[in-house]
Design a protein around this motif. Structure first.
Motif, PDB file in Angstrom:
ATOM      1  N   PRO A   1      24.362  24.959  56.878  1.00 54.46           N
ATOM      2  CA  PRO A   1      22.798  24.472  55.875  1.00 54.46           C
ATOM      3  C   PRO A   1      22.716  25.676  55.289  1.00 54.46           C
ATOM      4  CG  PRO A   1      21.755  24.308  58.592  1.00 54.46           C
ATOM      5  CD  PRO A   1      23.073  24.733  58.470  1.00 54.46           C
ATOM      6  N   ILE A   2      22.467  25.172  53.682  1.00 51.70           N
ATOM      7  CA  ILE A   2      22.397  26.935  52.597  1.00 51.70           C
ATOM      8  C   ILE A   2      21.688  27.598  53.045  1.00 51.70           C
ATOM      9  CG2 ILE A   2      22.089  26.431  50.943  1.00 51.70           C
ATOM     10  CD1 ILE A   2      24.453  24.376  50.136  1.00 51.70           C
ATOM     11  N   ILE A   3      22.254  28.459  52.722  1.00 48.19           N
ATOM     12  CA  ILE A   3      20.717  29.741  52.813  1.00 48.19           C
ATOM     13  C   ILE A   3      20.898  30.155  51.237  1.00 48.19           C
ATOM     14  CG2 ILE A   3      20.658  32.112  54.151  1.00 48.19           C
ATOM     15  CD1 ILE A   3      22.432  31.473  55.388  1.00 48.19           C
ATOM     16  N   PHE A   4      20.284  30.031  50.729  1.00 47.17           N
ATOM     17  CA  PHE A   4      20.132  30.114  49.097  1.00 47.17           C
ATOM     18  C   PHE A   4      18.315  30.613  48.706  1.00 47.17           C
ATOM     19  CE2 PHE A   4      19.427  29.499  44.416  1.00 47.17           C
ATOM     20  CZ  PHE A   4      20.376  29.970  44.115  1.00 47.17           C
ATOM     21  N   SER A   5      18.032  31.185  48.634  1.00 51.59           N
ATOM     22  CA  SER A   5      17.022  32.752  48.740  1.00 51.59           C
ATOM     23  C   SER A   5      16.834  33.891  48.366  1.00 51.59           C
ATOM     24  CB  SER A   5      16.625  32.289  49.894  1.00 51.59           C
ATOM     25  OG  SER A   5      14.881  33.375  49.822  1.00 51.59           O
ATOM     26  N   ILE A   6      15.647  33.670  48.028  1.00 53.50           N
ATOM     27  CA  ILE A   6      15.013  34.713  46.472  1.00 53.50           C
ATOM     28  C   ILE A   6      14.673  36.229  48.057  1.00 53.50           C
ATOM     29  CG2 ILE A   6      14.360  33.798  44.307  1.00 53.50           C
ATOM     30  CD1 ILE A   6      12.144  34.062  45.173  1.00 53.50           C
ATOM     31  N   HIS A   7      14.359  35.319  48.645  1.00 54.14           N
ATOM     32  CA  HIS A   7      13.915  36.370  49.885  1.00 54.14           C
ATOM     33  C   HIS A   7      15.112  36.264  51.304  1.00 54.14           C
ATOM     34  CE1 HIS A   7       9.564  36.893  49.229  1.00 54.14           C
ATOM     35  NE2 HIS A   7       9.761  36.052  48.837  1.00 54.14           N
TER      36      HIS A   7
ATOM     37  N   GLY B   1      34.942  27.241  55.922  1.00 50.95           N
ATOM     38  CA  GLY B   1      34.282  28.256  54.551  1.00 50.95           C
ATOM     39  C   GLY B   1      32.901  28.704  55.137  1.00 50.95           C
ATOM     40  N   ASP B   2      32.717  29.901  54.335  1.00 48.81           N
ATOM     41  CA  ASP B   2      31.498  30.899  54.867  1.00 48.81           C
ATOM     42  C   ASP B   2      31.222  32.302  54.047  1.00 48.81           C
ATOM     43  OD1 ASP B   2      28.752  32.146  55.380  1.00 48.81           O
ATOM     44  OD2 ASP B   2      30.052  32.605  57.888  1.00 48.81           O
ATOM     45  N   ILE B   3      30.796  32.353  52.904  1.00 51.48           N
ATOM     46  CA  ILE B   3      30.831  33.346  51.799  1.00 51.48           C
ATOM     47  C   ILE B   3      29.382  32.935  51.240  1.00 51.48           C
ATOM     48  CG2 ILE B   3      31.821  33.375  49.417  1.00 51.48           C
ATOM     49  CD1 ILE B   3      33.912  33.337  50.967  1.00 51.48           C
ATOM     50  N   THR B   4      29.253  34.801  51.566  1.00 57.23           N
ATOM     51  CA  THR B   4      27.705  35.232  50.567  1.00 57.23           C
ATOM     52  C   THR B   4      28.208  35.958  49.137  1.00 57.23           C
ATOM     53  OG1 THR B   4      27.175  34.924  52.714  1.00 57.23           O
ATOM     54  CG2 THR B   4      26.286  36.434  50.661  1.00 57.23           C
ATOM     55  N   ARG B   5      27.298  34.816  48.632  1.00 62.40           N
ATOM     56  CA  ARG B   5      27.623  36.479  46.844  1.00 62.40           C
ATOM     57  C   ARG B   5      25.803  36.285  46.724  1.00 62.40           C
ATOM     58  NH1 ARG B   5      31.856  36.975  48.422  1.00 62.40           N
ATOM     59  NH2 ARG B   5      33.653  36.462  46.937  1.00 62.40           N
ATOM     60  N   THR B   6      25.552  37.829  46.264  1.00 56.81           N
ATOM     61  CA  THR B   6      23.926  38.114  45.526  1.00 56.81           C
ATOM     62  C   THR B   6      24.378  37.789  44.326  1.00 56.81           C
ATOM     63  OG1 THR B   6      23.885  39.231  47.793  1.00 56.81           O
ATOM     64  CG2 THR B   6      22.233  39.570  46.050  1.00 56.81           C
TER      65      THR B   6
ATOM     66  N   GLY C   1      17.153  41.027  49.785  1.00 57.72           N
ATOM     67  CA  GLY C   1      18.246  40.830  50.618  1.00 57.72           C
ATOM     68  C   GLY C   1      19.392  41.797  50.065  1.00 57.72           C
ATOM     69  N   VAL C   2      20.463  41.914  50.284  1.00 61.24           N
ATOM     70  CA  VAL C   2      21.773  41.504  49.732  1.00 61.24           C
ATOM     71  C   VAL C   2      22.276  41.586  50.947  1.00 61.24           C
ATOM     72  CG1 VAL C   2      23.729  42.980  48.449  1.00 61.24           C
ATOM     73  CG2 VAL C   2      21.803  43.475  47.605  1.00 61.24           C
ATOM     74  N   ARG C   3      23.380  40.444  50.473  1.00 63.21           N
ATOM     75  CA  ARG C   3      24.711  40.646  51.552  1.00 63.21           C
ATOM     76  C   ARG C   3      25.833  39.910  50.463  1.00 63.21           C
ATOM     77  NH1 ARG C   3      22.752  37.598  54.859  1.00 63.21           N
ATOM     78  NH2 ARG C   3      22.848  35.263  54.514  1.00 63.21           N
ATOM     79  N   VAL C   4      27.070  40.250  51.102  1.00 65.43           N
ATOM     80  CA  VAL C   4      28.982  40.187  50.783  1.00 65.43           C
ATOM     81  C   VAL C   4      29.096  39.725  51.349  1.00 65.43           C
ATOM     82  CG1 VAL C   4      30.258  41.195  48.718  1.00 65.43           C
ATOM     83  CG2 VAL C   4      28.252  41.627  48.382  1.00 65.43           C
ATOM     84  N   GLU C   5      29.826  38.416  51.370  1.00 67.65           N
ATOM     85  CA  GLU C   5      30.746  38.230  53.133  1.00 67.65           C
ATOM     86  C   GLU C   5      31.689  37.189  51.997  1.00 67.65           C
ATOM     87  OE1 GLU C   5      28.853  34.861  54.783  1.00 67.65           O
ATOM     88  OE2 GLU C   5      30.411  35.070  56.984  1.00 67.65           O
ATOM     89  N   ASP C   6      33.228  37.527  52.878  1.00 65.17           N
ATOM     90  CA  ASP C   6      34.463  37.462  52.716  1.00 65.17           C
ATOM     91  C   ASP C   6      34.653  36.656  54.054  1.00 65.17           C
ATOM     92  OD1 ASP C   6      35.032  37.014  49.647  1.00 65.17           O
ATOM     93  OD2 ASP C   6      34.618  39.260  49.892  1.00 65.17           O
ATOM     94  N   ASN C   7      36.023  36.092  54.492  1.00 64.67           N
ATOM     95  CA  ASN C   7      37.296  35.410  54.832  1.00 64.67           C
ATOM     96  C   ASN C   7      37.997  35.932  54.823  1.00 64.67           C
ATOM     97  OD1 ASN C   7      35.604  32.095  54.130  1.00 64.67           O
ATOM     98  ND2 ASN C   7      34.440  33.641  54.982  1.00 64.67           N
TER      99      ASN C   7
ATOM    100  N   MET D   1      16.759  38.684  43.307  1.00 69.08           N
ATOM    101  CA  MET D   1      18.063  38.179  43.248  1.00 69.08           C
ATOM    102  C   MET D   1      17.729  37.251  44.489  1.00 69.08           C
ATOM    103  SD  MET D   1      19.893  42.362  44.098  1.00 69.08           S
ATOM    104  CE  MET D   1      18.845  42.445  45.799  1.00 69.08           C
ATOM    105  N   VAL D   2      19.258  36.808  44.414  1.00 67.23           N
ATOM    106  CA  VAL D   2      19.470  35.532  45.554  1.00 67.23           C
ATOM    107  C   VAL D   2      20.441  35.553  45.865  1.00 67.23           C
ATOM    108  CG1 VAL D   2      20.210  33.116  45.586  1.00 67.23           C
ATOM    109  CG2 VAL D   2      18.192  33.260  44.043  1.00 67.23           C
ATOM    110  N   VAL D   3      20.397  35.806  47.351  1.00 69.52           N
ATOM    111  CA  VAL D   3      21.702  35.599  48.486  1.00 69.52           C
ATOM    112  C   VAL D   3      21.907  33.904  48.403  1.00 69.52           C
ATOM    113  CG1 VAL D   3      21.834  36.682  50.928  1.00 69.52           C
ATOM    114  CG2 VAL D   3      20.228  37.770  49.740  1.00 69.52           C
ATOM    115  N   ASN D   4      22.893  34.068  48.542  1.00 71.07           N
ATOM    116  CA  ASN D   4      23.242  32.868  48.223  1.00 71.07           C
ATOM    117  C   ASN D   4      24.901  32.857  49.698  1.00 71.07           C
ATOM    118  OD1 ASN D   4      24.581  30.189  48.361  1.00 71.07           O
ATOM    119  ND2 ASN D   4      25.626  30.651  46.262  1.00 71.07           N
ATOM    120  N   ASP D   5      24.197  32.004  50.667  1.00 70.43           N
ATOM    121  CA  ASP D   5      25.329  32.410  51.990  1.00 70.43           C
ATOM    122  C   ASP D   5      25.312  30.584  52.171  1.00 70.43           C
ATOM    123  OD1 ASP D   5      26.407  32.544  54.636  1.00 70.43           O
ATOM    124  OD2 ASP D   5      25.159  33.458  55.245  1.00 70.43           O
ATOM    125  N   SER D   6      27.127  30.489  51.765  1.00 69.11           N
ATOM    126  CA  SER D   6      27.352  28.619  52.032  1.00 69.11           C
ATOM    127  C   SER D   6      28.757  28.753  51.919  1.00 69.11           C
ATOM    128  CB  SER D   6      26.121  27.765  50.597  1.00 69.11           C
ATOM    129  OG  SER D   6      26.616  28.774  49.394  1.00 69.11           O
TER     130      SER D   6
END
Ligand code: GLY
Ligand code: MN
Ligand code: MN
Length: 462
Positions: free
Chosen positions: A220-226, A259-264, A428-434, A244-249
């Motif tokens: 499930p998409i994580i897309f949140s200003i929190h 696939g599992d990527i996060t950008r802020t 929060g801030v997250r950066v995710e790559d595979n 700032m939005v964390v988009n983990d999707s």
């Protein structure tokens, strides 16, 4: 499906690994949403997909190792069912595509298992995460539902984990197909995340892209200003400039690889000076961590390396103090980084988590550290060529956790609570790559997705 030979070879390897016994695989059933005929999107069990490839509900399969027998159990659609659901290839045809010669009606499963037990053969089964499959174990093997998963076969689990952990070239291609879709989701989200727009509008567009491009979501998409809430699935906030939005999707490929990527993303198009500083720390921690991943390196040491970079960055901001290495050993950085650096990824986004993290991410020699923070690390063992994993450091300012630690005066030698107070609503801030671990190092999978501050700001909608 992959070619039949892929599944034949995977099962042959499994037979060699186990040496004896009967290996029982339970496929998934349709899962009702509010009544039987109104079901959630069907998702086959990943180990079933891996060894048998058949993406349909209502199946079981079995390997009798000594007899060298492989059987798929399932029922062909009746004409009444075809009226509603349309025609389907026969189970025999689906089995043939997976290189299986023998397929029989589901009703024969009980009898085949009974005969195997009478012949003194051991029945191996995997842990089950769906209630209907736990009940099947009760019916077929008289295992009480409360105890069924404790009686799952350790040798079977270990053999499956050993195979699924090392991805073949065709699997990596599937993961990159998932990442192609995932990339489109993220590019669109960066452009559409603007002041005045609701989170759900962007989340909905991303889910639509996954579907339109032939995939589904891998979680499930994580897309949140929190973004400080690690797995935030609420999408009801209206974004405003300065958020700032964390988009983990991420998407699944047609064959269900993840696939599992996060950008802020800065809302309004530009990170403010504080956001820039924190973002840079996280990005640098991620880049350092990725550079450290190669065969033989324990991922727990990569986790600690990233934690140390986060802690020294926080020290430069005045939020932490003292020696960064000592702070990380004590667990003080976990006020800001409460989780692990990454996890295996494959057919499951947290690959094989249903089989047990102790087998996937840990070994007899490398056991879970119970300290808050690192205890959530899903992967600690030494990396091997063929592993695909995520690298996803972050910094999270969780007001309730800050309050708790401050009240307990936890680690006063490492944390400057007065300064932290000024960040309590930072988010929060997250950066995710595979990445794929190669023979000599690693490769970041998929086509690049904007990640540096300049790249993200270049695309972020104003
Ligand atoms: N997408 C959830 C995670 O990164 O673990
Ligand atoms: Mn993620
Ligand atoms: Mn992840």
């Amino acid at each position: 499906m992959f070619p039949a030979q892929t599944y034949i070879e995977r099962r042959n390897r499994l037979k060699q690994q186990l040496g004896s016994g009967v290996l029982l695989f339970l496929g998934n059933e349709e899962s009702p949403m509010n009544y039987a005929d109104n079901a959630f999107h069907f998702r086959q069990d990943s180990s079933f997909l891996y060894f048998w490839g058949i993406d349909a509900p209502g199946l079981a399969a079995l390997i009798d190792v000594e007899a060298d027998r492989e059987i798929v159990f399932g029922n062909d659609l009746t004409v009444e069912e075809i009226v509603w659901m349309g025609p389907q290839p026969a189970i025999a045809e689906k089995s043939r595509r997976a290189g299986v010669k023998e397929s029989v009606p589901l009703s024969q499963l009980e009898d085949v298992l009974k005969k195997a037990l009478q012949a003194g053969k051991k029945i191996h089964f995997l842990p089950q995460y769906r209630a209907e499959n736990v009940i099947k174990l009760q019916k077929l093997l008289q295992r009480h539902p409360d105890a069924a998963n404790q009686q799952a076969s350790t040798p079977f689990i270990k053999a499956v984990v050993a195979q699924r952990s090392r991805k073949s070239a065709e699997e990596v291609a599937e993961i990159e197909a998932a990442l192609d879709i995932t990339r489109e989701m993220h590019l669109l989200a960066m452009k559409q995340a603007r002041p005045g727009v609701y989170e759900r509008e962007v989340a909905g567009l991303m889910e639509g892209i996954a579907y339109a491009l032939g995939g589904r979501l891998s979680f499930p998409i994580i897309f949140s200003i929190h973004g400080e809430t690690l797995h935030n699935h609420y999408h009801g906030n209206r974004m405003k400039a300065g958020d700032m939005v964390v988009n983990d999707s991420g998407a699944e490929s047609a064959l269900h690889y993840a696939g599992d990527i996060t950008r802020t993303i800065p809302i309004g198009g530009k990170f403010d000076p504080r956001q820039r500083e924190v973002y840079e720390i996280v990005l640098e921690a991620q880049q350092k961590a990725i550079a450290a991943c190669k065969p033989g390196v324990e991922f727990r040491s990569v986790h600690l390396l990233a934690c140390k970079r986060l802690a020294s960055g926080l020290k430069a901001l005045g939020l932490m103090k003292g020696d960064a290495g000592e702070a990380v050993s004590a667990g003080a950085h976990a006020l800001f980084f409460q989780c692990g650096l990454g996890h295996m990824m494959g057919l499951d986004v947290h690959d094989m988590e249903g089989l047990g993290e102790e087998y996937v991410g840990y070994t007899e020699a490398i056991q879970r550290n119970p300290q808050f923070g690192i205890r959530s690390l899903r992967l600690a063992r030494a990396l091997e060529p063929g592993f695909v994993l995520t690298v996803e450091p972050g910094l999270y300012f969780i007001p309730q956790l800050i309050d708790r630690w401050k009240a307990e005066n936890k680690f006063p030698q490492f944390i400057n609570y007065e300064a932290v107070e000024k960040y309590r609503s930072f988010g929060g801030v997250r950066v995710e790559d595979n990445i794929l671990v190669t023979e000599t190092g690693n490769r970041v999978l998929g086509k690049p997705i904007p990640k540096t501050i300049e790249e993200v700001e270049g695309l972020a909608g104003a």
